[in-house]
Enzyme design. Sequence first.
Site, short mmCIF file in Angstrom:
data_model
loop_
_atom_site.label_atom_id
_atom_site.label_comp_id
_atom_site.label_asym_id
_atom_site.label_seq_id
_atom_site.Cartn_x
_atom_site.Cartn_y
_atom_site.Cartn_z
N GLY A 245 0.70 -1.37 0.38
CA GLY A 245 0.08 0.05 -0.12
C GLY A 245 1.08 1.38 -0.57
O GLY A 245 2.25 1.26 -0.14
N CYS A 246 0.43 2.44 1.07
CA CYS A 246 0.89 3.49 0.67
C CYS A 246 2.55 4.03 1.15
O CYS A 246 3.31 4.30 0.90
CB CYS A 246 0.16 5.05 2.24
SG CYS A 246 -1.92 4.82 0.79
N ALA A 247 2.85 2.01 2.28
CA ALA A 247 4.51 2.14 2.38
C ALA A 247 4.78 2.01 1.73
O ALA A 247 6.27 1.71 1.81
CB ALA A 247 3.94 1.30 4.22
#
Length: 361
Positions: free
Chosen positions: A142-144
């Site tokens: 995801g965003c990481a």
Amino acid sequence: MTIICSVGRAIPKYEITQNRIKDIVQTIFDFSDREKNRLLPVFDNAAINARQFVVEEDWFLQEHSFEERNRLYHKFAIEYSVVAMDECLKNTNLFHDITYEDIDLLAFVSSTGVSTPSVDTYLMNRRPFRSNVERMPLWGLGCAGGAIGLSRVHNWLKANPTKTALLVNCELCSLTFQRTDNKKSNLIGTALFGDGISSVLLIGEKSPFRKSLAKPSPHIKTYSSYTKKNSTDVMGWKVINTGFEVIFSKSIPALVNTLWKDHMGEMLQNFSVNIGDITSVIAHPGGKKVMEAMMDALHISEEQLKYTLQILKDHGNMSSTTVLYVLQKWLSEDIQIGNKGVLTALGPGFSSEILLLEWDV
């Protein structure tokens, strides 16, 4: 130690303003006046002007199967990733050209579609990579994923310090949009997420290309990973018949003030660095509230986050790719040897990834 040499981007074809997206949402969802007054301000308060998508706005008005979504993901992921890689290798901060034949590792990060074999194999067929290039497909971060991808490639280059790596991040969030999901989490996602594709060139500290560095560049000195146990319901996907349904908890800004603040403080302390020593904060813009929580937590100024705020305004949240768009902005500056930076992102798990950078030659 790993040296970041360049970032390439591929900007999707269709740009839609935030005001227009707000209008489209009112067409799609049958909200009462009370619901409109309660929910729609999220579009006005997101600090986003426009976002880019691989599909035009009429696509969002129609129903789509998981099969159709993933077919489009596969097509556009390959098409736009090639553009980002070409730009990355064309615009390095090196006097010496690097070609696809020089790449020893190809890493591919994504969470918005699925492919077996992984997309990196298709990229190998589009460009003249060597047949013995190593591959590192990473999914579900995801965003990481922008920060974690850099950390994993950094680890590989520490073990192979003479070698060269290419990291590709591709997130086509538009293709996950669910027009029948009227939950608040979906509306927040619709107000934040866009499509973005990036590529990063990295070399090991003993690379023969290092001597041709044209200017001081960020070196990855170290990194730290943290995952909060029993927090898998904070952010992610629920897989349904029509694709991916977003999970997006309202607790995320609060976790910045606890989990992320503690993680950042512990990492800097472990490496004898004060937050005041950091000149460049290369943060993933999870959203306006997340950015405000970061500034609050560590008393970070808007100037330190200037490119994070700019990328959010111009492109929205592009999941894992976003922090690398921010990194490209910092690479364009003439930063002196010895200046320090942190690159950070939060993602599903719930996880926090932080890299410590220092500009050097």
